[in-house]
Design a protein around this motif. Structure first.
Motif, PDB file in Angstrom:
ATOM      1  N   LEU A  43       0.858  -1.174   0.000  1.00 23.01           N
ATOM      2  CA  LEU A  43       0.000   0.000   0.000  1.00 23.01           C
ATOM      3  C   LEU A  43       0.900   1.231   0.000  1.00 23.01           C
ATOM      4  O   LEU A  43       1.765   1.366   0.857  1.00 23.01           O
ATOM      5  N   GLU A  44       0.711   2.098  -0.981  1.00 20.04           N
ATOM      6  CA  GLU A  44       1.582   3.251  -1.155  1.00 20.04           C
ATOM      7  C   GLU A  44       0.753   4.533  -1.218  1.00 20.04           C
ATOM      8  O   GLU A  44      -0.432   4.505  -1.558  1.00 20.04           O
ATOM      9  N   THR A  45       1.391   5.652  -0.920  1.00 18.27           N
ATOM     10  CA  THR A  45       0.730   6.933  -1.126  1.00 18.27           C
ATOM     11  C   THR A  45       0.739   7.239  -2.623  1.00 18.27           C
ATOM     12  O   THR A  45       1.569   6.717  -3.373  1.00 18.27           O
ATOM     13  N   VAL A  46      -0.181   8.072  -3.049  1.00 17.17           N
ATOM     14  CA  VAL A  46      -0.199   8.515  -4.441  1.00 17.17           C
ATOM     15  C   VAL A  46       0.578   9.825  -4.474  1.00 17.17           C
ATOM     16  O   VAL A  46       0.049  10.887  -4.172  1.00 17.17           O
ATOM     17  N   SER A  47       1.865   9.722  -4.793  1.00 15.12           N
ATOM     18  CA  SER A  47       2.731  10.895  -4.692  1.00 15.12           C
ATOM     19  C   SER A  47       3.503  11.206  -5.972  1.00 15.12           C
ATOM     20  O   SER A  47       3.894  12.353  -6.177  1.00 15.12           O
ATOM     21  N   ALA A  48       3.718  10.223  -6.823  1.00 15.57           N
ATOM     22  CA  ALA A  48       4.440  10.479  -8.075  1.00 15.57           C
ATOM     23  C   ALA A  48       3.546  11.295  -9.007  1.00 15.57           C
ATOM     24  O   ALA A  48       2.340  11.037  -9.108  1.00 15.57           O
ATOM     25  N   ASP A  49       4.133  12.270  -9.693  1.00 17.57           N
ATOM     26  CA  ASP A  49       3.358  13.141 -10.581  1.00 17.57           C
ATOM     27  C   ASP A  49       2.549  12.345 -11.598  1.00 17.57           C
ATOM     28  O   ASP A  49       1.393  12.670 -11.871  1.00 17.57           O
ATOM     29  N   GLU A  50       3.147  11.293 -12.151  1.00 13.23           N
ATOM     30  CA  GLU A  50       2.437  10.512 -13.177  1.00 13.23           C
ATOM     31  C   GLU A  50       1.249   9.769 -12.568  1.00 13.23           C
ATOM     32  O   GLU A  50       0.194   9.636 -13.200  1.00 13.23           O
ATOM     33  N   ALA A  53      -1.552  12.406 -11.894  1.00 10.51           N
ATOM     34  CA  ALA A  53      -2.199  12.781 -13.153  1.00 10.51           C
ATOM     35  C   ALA A  53      -3.114  11.663 -13.649  1.00 10.51           C
ATOM     36  O   ALA A  53      -4.238  11.925 -14.114  1.00 10.51           O
ATOM     37  N   GLU A  54      -2.647  10.415 -13.544  1.00  3.55           N
ATOM     38  CA  GLU A  54      -3.448   9.274 -13.995  1.00  3.55           C
ATOM     39  C   GLU A  54      -4.722   9.141 -13.161  1.00  3.55           C
ATOM     40  O   GLU A  54      -5.819   8.983 -13.697  1.00  3.55           O
ATOM     41  N   LEU A  55      -4.582   9.225 -11.842  1.00  6.37           N
ATOM     42  CA  LEU A  55      -5.729   9.098 -10.954  1.00  6.37           C
ATOM     43  C   LEU A  55      -6.750  10.202 -11.224  1.00  6.37           C
ATOM     44  O   LEU A  55      -7.949   9.935 -11.366  1.00  6.37           O
ATOM     45  N   MET A  58      -8.612   9.609 -14.456  1.00  2.00           N
ATOM     46  CA  MET A  58      -9.586   8.522 -14.351  1.00  2.00           C
ATOM     47  C   MET A  58     -10.857   8.992 -13.640  1.00  2.00           C
ATOM     48  O   MET A  58     -11.971   8.650 -14.041  1.00  2.00           O
ATOM     49  N   ILE A  59     -10.695   9.809 -12.605  1.00 11.29           N
ATOM     50  CA  ILE A  59     -11.858  10.321 -11.876  1.00 11.29           C
ATOM     51  C   ILE A  59     -12.627  11.319 -12.748  1.00 11.29           C
ATOM     52  O   ILE A  59     -13.864  11.321 -12.762  1.00 11.29           O
ATOM     53  N   GLU A  60     -11.902  12.145 -13.509  1.00  4.94           N
ATOM     54  CA  GLU A  60     -12.562  13.084 -14.426  1.00  4.94           C
ATOM     55  C   GLU A  60     -13.378  12.336 -15.476  1.00  4.94           C
ATOM     56  O   GLU A  60     -14.516  12.736 -15.795  1.00  4.94           O
ATOM     57  N   LYS A  61     -12.833  11.244 -16.013  1.00  4.25           N
ATOM     58  CA  LYS A  61     -13.574  10.442 -17.001  1.00  4.25           C
ATOM     59  C   LYS A  61     -14.799   9.798 -16.358  1.00  4.25           C
ATOM     60  O   LYS A  61     -15.870   9.731 -16.969  1.00  4.25           O
ATOM     61  N   HIS A  62     -14.637   9.326 -15.125  1.00  7.03           N
ATOM     62  CA  HIS A  62     -15.769   8.728 -14.402  1.00  7.03           C
ATOM     63  C   HIS A  62     -16.883   9.761 -14.244  1.00  7.03           C
ATOM     64  O   HIS A  62     -18.061   9.454 -14.468  1.00  7.03           O
ATOM     65  N   TRP A  78      -9.712  18.628  -4.606  1.00  5.28           N
ATOM     66  CA  TRP A  78      -8.686  17.681  -5.036  1.00  5.28           C
ATOM     67  C   TRP A  78      -7.488  17.611  -4.094  1.00  5.28           C
ATOM     68  O   TRP A  78      -6.984  16.532  -3.792  1.00  5.28           O
ATOM     69  N   ASN A  79      -6.982  18.732  -3.621  1.00  6.24           N
ATOM     70  CA  ASN A  79      -5.783  18.716  -2.782  1.00  6.24           C
ATOM     71  C   ASN A  79      -5.989  17.908  -1.508  1.00  6.24           C
ATOM     72  O   ASN A  79      -5.085  17.197  -1.060  1.00  6.24           O
ATOM     73  N   ASN A  80      -7.166  17.999  -0.913  1.00  4.49           N
ATOM     74  CA  ASN A  80      -7.453  17.192   0.276  1.00  4.49           C
ATOM     75  C   ASN A  80      -7.793  15.759  -0.101  1.00  4.49           C
ATOM     76  O   ASN A  80      -7.369  14.809   0.559  1.00  4.49           O
ATOM     77  N   ALA A  81      -8.565  15.584  -1.174  1.00  6.30           N
ATOM     78  CA  ALA A  81      -9.000  14.245  -1.582  1.00  6.30           C
ATOM     79  C   ALA A  81      -7.809  13.358  -1.949  1.00  6.30           C
ATOM     80  O   ALA A  81      -7.789  12.166  -1.617  1.00  6.30           O
ATOM     81  N   LEU A  82      -6.825  13.940  -2.601  1.00  5.89           N
ATOM     82  CA  LEU A  82      -5.666  13.159  -3.053  1.00  5.89           C
ATOM     83  C   LEU A  82      -5.013  12.408  -1.897  1.00  5.89           C
ATOM     84  O   LEU A  82      -4.600  11.259  -2.051  1.00  5.89           O
ATOM     85  N   HIS A  83      -4.954  13.032  -0.733  1.00  6.61           N
ATOM     86  CA  HIS A  83      -4.306  12.403   0.416  1.00  6.61           C
ATOM     87  C   HIS A  83      -5.126  11.255   0.997  1.00  6.61           C
ATOM     88  O   HIS A  83      -4.629  10.525   1.849  1.00  6.61           O
ATOM     89  N   GLN A  84      -6.352  11.088   0.548  1.00  2.00           N
ATOM     90  CA  GLN A  84      -7.202  10.004   1.039  1.00  2.00           C
ATOM     91  C   GLN A  84      -7.113   8.765   0.149  1.00  2.00           C
ATOM     92  O   GLN A  84      -7.724   7.749   0.450  1.00  2.00           O
TER      93      GLN A  84
END
Length: 107
Positions: A43-50, A53-55, A58-62, A78-84
Motif C-alpha cells: 500500500l503506497e501513497t499517491v505521490s508520483a506526478d504521473e 495525473a493518472e488518478l 480517471m476520476i474526471e472520465k468517471h 482535489w488537494n485534500n482528496a488526493l491524500h485520502q
C-alpha cells in the motif's frame, strides 16, 4: 497491467490474488490497511506526478460518463482528496515494471 479506481467501500481480503495492474482506492476512513490482504501487495501513497495525473484523469472520465456526485466532490476538493487515496501495488507487478525501466535506461 490495468488500472482501477475504487470510490466505494472494499470488502475484507481485498487484493487477495491480485498479481497485475494497479488499484487506486479512496480510503477516506483509513480502513484499507485492515481489510487488505498484504501478502502480495504494498500500500503506497499517491505521490508520483504521473500517478497523480493518472488518478485525476480517471476520476474526471468517471464524472464525465456517470455524473457521479462523489467524483465531482473529490475533484472539487482535489488537494485534500488526493491524500485520502491509496495506491495498491502488487509486488510481482512492481518488480516487472522496475525491470522494464532498467532495460529502457540501458537501451
Amino acid at each position: 497491467g490495468g488500472r482501477t479506481v475504487v470510490l466505494g467501500p472494499v470488502g475484507r481480503n481485498f487484493a487477495a490474488g491480485m498479481s497485475g495492474g494497479i488499484a487506486y482506492i479512496w480510503d477516506q476512513h483509513k480502513k484499507l490497511g485492515r481489510l487488505c490482504n498484504k501478502e502480495m501487495v504494498d500500500l503506497e501513497t499517491v505521490s508520483a506526478d504521473e500517478d497523480i495525473a493518472e488518478l485525476k484523469s480517471m476520476i474526471e472520465k468517471h464524472l464525465q460518463y456517470t455524473q457521479s456526485s462523489v467524483a465531482q466532490r473529490l475533484l472539487h476538493d482535489w488537494n485534500n482528496a488526493l491524500h485520502q487515496f491509496v495506491k495498491v501495488m502488487p509486488r510481482d507487478f512492481k518488480r516487472v515494471l522496475e525491470e522494464q525501466k532498467k532495460k529502457a535506461k540501458a537501451a
